[in-house]
Design a protein around this motif. Structure first.
Motif, PDB file in Angstrom:
ATOM      1  N   TYR A 107       0.945  -1.243   0.181  1.00  0.00           N
ATOM      2  CA  TYR A 107      -0.055  -0.034  -0.035  1.00  0.00           C
ATOM      3  C   TYR A 107       1.029   1.268   0.051  1.00  0.00           C
ATOM      4  N   ASP A 108       1.823   1.448   0.669  1.00  0.00           N
ATOM      5  CA  ASP A 108       2.717   2.611   0.813  1.00  0.00           C
ATOM      6  C   ASP A 108       3.432   2.673  -0.439  1.00  0.00           C
ATOM      7  N   TYR A 109       3.927   1.588  -1.170  1.00  0.00           N
ATOM      8  CA  TYR A 109       4.585   1.775  -2.491  1.00  0.00           C
ATOM      9  C   TYR A 109       3.367   2.446  -3.657  1.00  0.00           C
ATOM     10  N   LEU A 110       2.393   1.686  -3.582  1.00  0.00           N
ATOM     11  CA  LEU A 110       1.269   2.021  -4.388  1.00  0.00           C
ATOM     12  C   LEU A 110       0.947   3.626  -4.464  1.00  0.00           C
ATOM     13  N   LYS A 111       0.472   3.980  -3.007  1.00  0.00           N
ATOM     14  CA  LYS A 111       0.168   5.332  -2.835  1.00  0.00           C
ATOM     15  C   LYS A 111       1.380   6.323  -3.243  1.00  0.00           C
ATOM     16  N   ASN A 112       2.668   6.104  -3.104  1.00  0.00           N
ATOM     17  CA  ASN A 112       3.721   6.784  -3.439  1.00  0.00           C
ATOM     18  C   ASN A 112       3.949   6.889  -4.938  1.00  0.00           C
ATOM     19  N   THR A 113       3.304   6.069  -5.705  1.00  0.00           N
ATOM     20  CA  THR A 113       3.651   6.194  -7.102  1.00  0.00           C
ATOM     21  C   THR A 113       2.749   7.300  -7.669  1.00  0.00           C
ATOM     22  N   ASP A 114       1.566   7.694  -6.870  1.00  0.00           N
ATOM     23  CA  ASP A 114       0.920   8.844  -7.438  1.00  0.00           C
ATOM     24  C   ASP A 114       0.062   8.293  -8.818  1.00  0.00           C
ATOM     25  N   ALA A 115      -0.053   7.116  -8.797  1.00  0.00           N
ATOM     26  CA  ALA A 115      -1.036   6.740 -10.128  1.00  0.00           C
ATOM     27  C   ALA A 115      -2.397   6.854 -10.098  1.00  0.00           C
ATOM     28  N   ASP A 116      -2.874   7.253 -11.054  1.00  0.00           N
ATOM     29  CA  ASP A 116      -4.294   7.697 -11.112  1.00  0.00           C
ATOM     30  C   ASP A 116      -5.281   6.518 -11.024  1.00  0.00           C
ATOM     31  N   ILE A 117      -4.816   5.263 -11.450  1.00  0.00           N
ATOM     32  CA  ILE A 117      -5.609   3.979 -11.296  1.00  0.00           C
ATOM     33  C   ILE A 117      -4.494   2.945 -11.038  1.00  0.00           C
ATOM     34  N   ILE A 118      -5.147   1.884  -9.772  1.00  0.00           N
ATOM     35  CA  ILE A 118      -4.221   0.881  -9.398  1.00  0.00           C
ATOM     36  C   ILE A 118      -4.930  -0.269  -9.862  1.00  0.00           C
ATOM     37  N   LEU A 119      -4.403  -1.569 -10.596  1.00  0.00           N
ATOM     38  CA  LEU A 119      -4.993  -2.344 -10.838  1.00  0.00           C
ATOM     39  C   LEU A 119      -4.339  -3.725 -10.033  1.00  0.00           C
ATOM     40  N   ALA A 120      -4.857  -4.451  -9.546  1.00  0.00           N
ATOM     41  CA  ALA A 120      -4.193  -5.532  -8.456  1.00  0.00           C
ATOM     42  C   ALA A 120      -4.692  -6.875  -8.723  1.00  0.00           C
ATOM     43  N   GLN A 121      -3.995  -7.752  -8.938  1.00  0.00           N
ATOM     44  CA  GLN A 121      -4.500  -9.148  -9.283  1.00  0.00           C
ATOM     45  C   GLN A 121      -3.862 -10.221  -7.940  1.00  0.00           C
ATOM     46  N   GLU A 122      -4.535 -11.029  -7.807  1.00  0.00           N
ATOM     47  CA  GLU A 122      -4.141 -12.026  -6.865  1.00  0.00           C
ATOM     48  C   GLU A 122      -4.050 -11.384  -5.154  1.00  0.00           C
ATOM     49  N   TYR A 123      -4.971 -10.572  -4.824  1.00  0.00           N
ATOM     50  CA  TYR A 123      -4.968 -10.093  -3.526  1.00  0.00           C
ATOM     51  C   TYR A 123      -5.894 -10.904  -2.805  1.00  0.00           C
ATOM     52  N   SER A 124      -5.736 -10.896  -1.429  1.00  0.00           N
ATOM     53  CA  SER A 124      -6.381 -12.091  -0.393  1.00  0.00           C
ATOM     54  C   SER A 124      -7.517 -11.211   0.277  1.00  0.00           C
ATOM     55  N   THR A 125      -7.475  -9.848   0.358  1.00  0.00           N
ATOM     56  CA  THR A 125      -8.375  -9.544   1.370  1.00  0.00           C
ATOM     57  C   THR A 125      -8.904  -7.979   0.756  1.00  0.00           C
ATOM     58  N   GLU A 126      -9.506  -7.185   1.216  1.00  0.00           N
ATOM     59  CA  GLU A 126     -10.392  -5.903   0.579  1.00  0.00           C
ATOM     60  C   GLU A 126      -8.958  -5.108   0.292  1.00  0.00           C
ATOM     61  N   PHE A 127      -9.097  -4.501  -0.938  1.00  0.00           N
ATOM     62  CA  PHE A 127      -7.970  -4.091  -1.524  1.00  0.00           C
ATOM     63  C   PHE A 127      -8.586  -2.522  -1.762  1.00  0.00           C
ATOM     64  N   ASN A 128      -7.853  -1.712  -0.631  1.00  0.00           N
ATOM     65  CA  ASN A 128      -8.099  -0.128  -0.585  1.00  0.00           C
ATOM     66  C   ASN A 128      -7.026   0.667  -0.049  1.00  0.00           C
ATOM     67  N   VAL A 129      -6.395   1.503  -1.301  1.00  0.00           N
ATOM     68  CA  VAL A 129      -5.267   2.078  -1.187  1.00  0.00           C
ATOM     69  C   VAL A 129      -5.518   3.483  -0.584  1.00  0.00           C
ATOM     70  N   GLN A 130      -4.916   3.935   0.284  1.00  0.00           N
ATOM     71  CA  GLN A 130      -5.374   5.363   1.046  1.00  0.00           C
ATOM     72  C   GLN A 130      -5.246   6.479  -0.121  1.00  0.00           C
ATOM     73  N   LYS A 147      -8.797   7.399  -8.900  1.00  0.00           N
ATOM     74  CA  LYS A 147      -8.885   8.653  -8.504  1.00  0.00           C
ATOM     75  C   LYS A 147     -10.145   9.292  -9.083  1.00  0.00           C
ATOM     76  N   TYR A 148     -10.297   8.455 -10.284  1.00  0.00           N
ATOM     77  CA  TYR A 148     -11.421   9.040 -11.200  1.00  0.00           C
ATOM     78  C   TYR A 148     -12.711   8.209 -10.901  1.00  0.00           C
ATOM     79  N   LYS A 149     -13.703   8.800 -11.274  1.00  0.00           N
ATOM     80  CA  LYS A 149     -15.181   7.892 -10.843  1.00  0.00           C
ATOM     81  C   LYS A 149     -15.308   6.952 -11.876  1.00  0.00           C
ATOM     82  N   ILE A 150     -15.883   5.957 -11.237  1.00  0.00           N
ATOM     83  CA  ILE A 150     -16.222   4.480 -11.963  1.00  0.00           C
ATOM     84  C   ILE A 150     -17.476   4.582 -12.176  1.00  0.00           C
ATOM     85  N   ILE A 151     -18.175   4.491 -13.432  1.00  0.00           N
ATOM     86  CA  ILE A 151     -19.641   4.716 -13.946  1.00  0.00           C
ATOM     87  C   ILE A 151     -20.091   3.684 -14.131  1.00  0.00           C
ATOM     88  N   ARG A 152     -19.544   2.350 -14.149  1.00  0.00           N
ATOM     89  CA  ARG A 152     -20.088   1.048 -14.514  1.00  0.00           C
ATOM     90  C   ARG A 152     -19.005   0.231 -14.483  1.00  0.00           C
TER      91      ARG A 152
END
Length: 319
Positions: A107-130, A147-152
């Motif tokens: 989570y720390d790494y992904l947050k520091n990338t400052d990416a607009d969208i994060i795609l994760a595979q093979e996660y085992s719990t609720e995936f929620n980056v601050q 960071k952008y709205k998901i409409i569907r």
């Protein structure tokens, strides 16, 4: 030596048939895609030998190797694209369930990338980056934070142990369909794959590998068909990323990437290998996009170890 080199070339050219021959008909072409880097190294070495020996056959083998330029670029590429600034940054990462280094570090790494969208595979719990306001529903082992709205959003029905979904996201006034892919894994036991000095043991291990590969290739064929349908039916431009559990020049690569641009081939430089759990590195993580989307950069971040995969970071220009 000429016969041996001819056989190597035939096997290399055989990988091109993965664009047409599905694994349920003949899975052995897909096997060749796994051997492609080794076969290509042999091919280059033999060509250099013929040149040193001043043999005219070097020209013949060089000409035949021209058919393999694009397949090689899917592994190692030297893009001439000038660096530009993108306005959409995406990170894709197989997290290995956070088992190796823990989710806090991920989570720390992904947050520091400052990416607009994060795609994760093979996660085992609720995936929620601050810092990411929008998340997809639970689709088992695959997730998206934005960071952008998901409409569907919706699950892409697949067989086997894989999982994929789509999410339509509003980006700079345009709607982009993100597709997160995780194809069925091979689930090798490392001890049964690692070669030994015992020839009989190696034969047993080879049979074990083949028993794992062939059924999974056939499962992939069905999964790929569902993903291709989701791409074809998309009313919006597509960015597709994830863990294919398949190497470049495989049936999976050709079929999913059909009518899409491989962002690494378009903008990447160096090696695209992203899976590092075995001594021989391979590329099984990809990012593709529709022709109307402009890719700007592609990077495999080998500066960190968060799982058995390295993060793949891409940028796009959305006008």
């Amino acid at each position: 030596m000429t016969v041996f080199h001819s056989l190597v070339i035939v096997l290399l050219l055989g990988t091109l048939l993965n664009a047409y021959v599905p694994p349920r008909i003949f899975p052995w072409f897909n096997m060749l895609s796994l051997a492609f880097p080794v076969l290509m190294i042999l091919n280059v070495g033999m060509i250099l030998l013929w040149i040193v020996l001043w043999k005219k056959r070097a020209v013949v083998f060089l000409l035949l190797s021209l058919f393999l330029i694009n397949p090689v670029k899917r592994w190692i590429n030297f893009s001439t694209t000038k660096e530009q600034r993108g306005n959409l940054k995406i990170v894709s990462l197989n997290t290995k369930g956070g088992l190796l280094y823990g989710y806090e570090k991920i989570y720390d790494y992904l947050k520091n990338t400052d990416a607009d969208i994060i795609l994760a595979q093979e996660y085992s719990t609720e995936f929620n980056v601050q810092g990411y306001q929008y998340q997809t529903d639970s689709y088992e082992i695959v997730a998206l934070n934005s960071k952008y709205k998901i409409i569907r959003q919706g699950k892409i029905a697949t067989v086997g142990n894989g999982n994929s979904f789509f999410a339509d996201v509003e980006v700079h006034g345009k709607t982009i369909r993100l597709i997160n892919v995780y194809l069925s894994p091979f689930s090798f036991e490392k001890g049964k794959v690692k070669p030994t000095e015992d020839l009989d043991q190696n034969k047993v291990k080879l049979r074990y590998v083949i028993r794992k590969l062939v059924p999974t290739f056939k499962n992939h064929q069905d999964e790929v068909a569902d993903i291709k349908k989701a791409i074809a039916e998309s009313p919006y431009p597509v960015i597709l990323a994830g863990d294919f559990n398949a190497v470049p020049n495989s049936y999976e690569y050709y079929q999913i990437g059909k009518n899409l641009k491989d962002v690494f081939v378009e903008t990447g430089t160096g090696s695209a290998t992203s899976f590092h759990d075995y001594k021989f590195p391979i590329r099984i993580d990809y990012v593709f996009c529709s022709p109307e989307i402009k890719p700007v950069s592609y990077k495999v971040d080998r500066s960190v170890k968060l799982s058995d995969h390295y993060p793949v970071i891409t940028e796009f220009k959305i006008d």
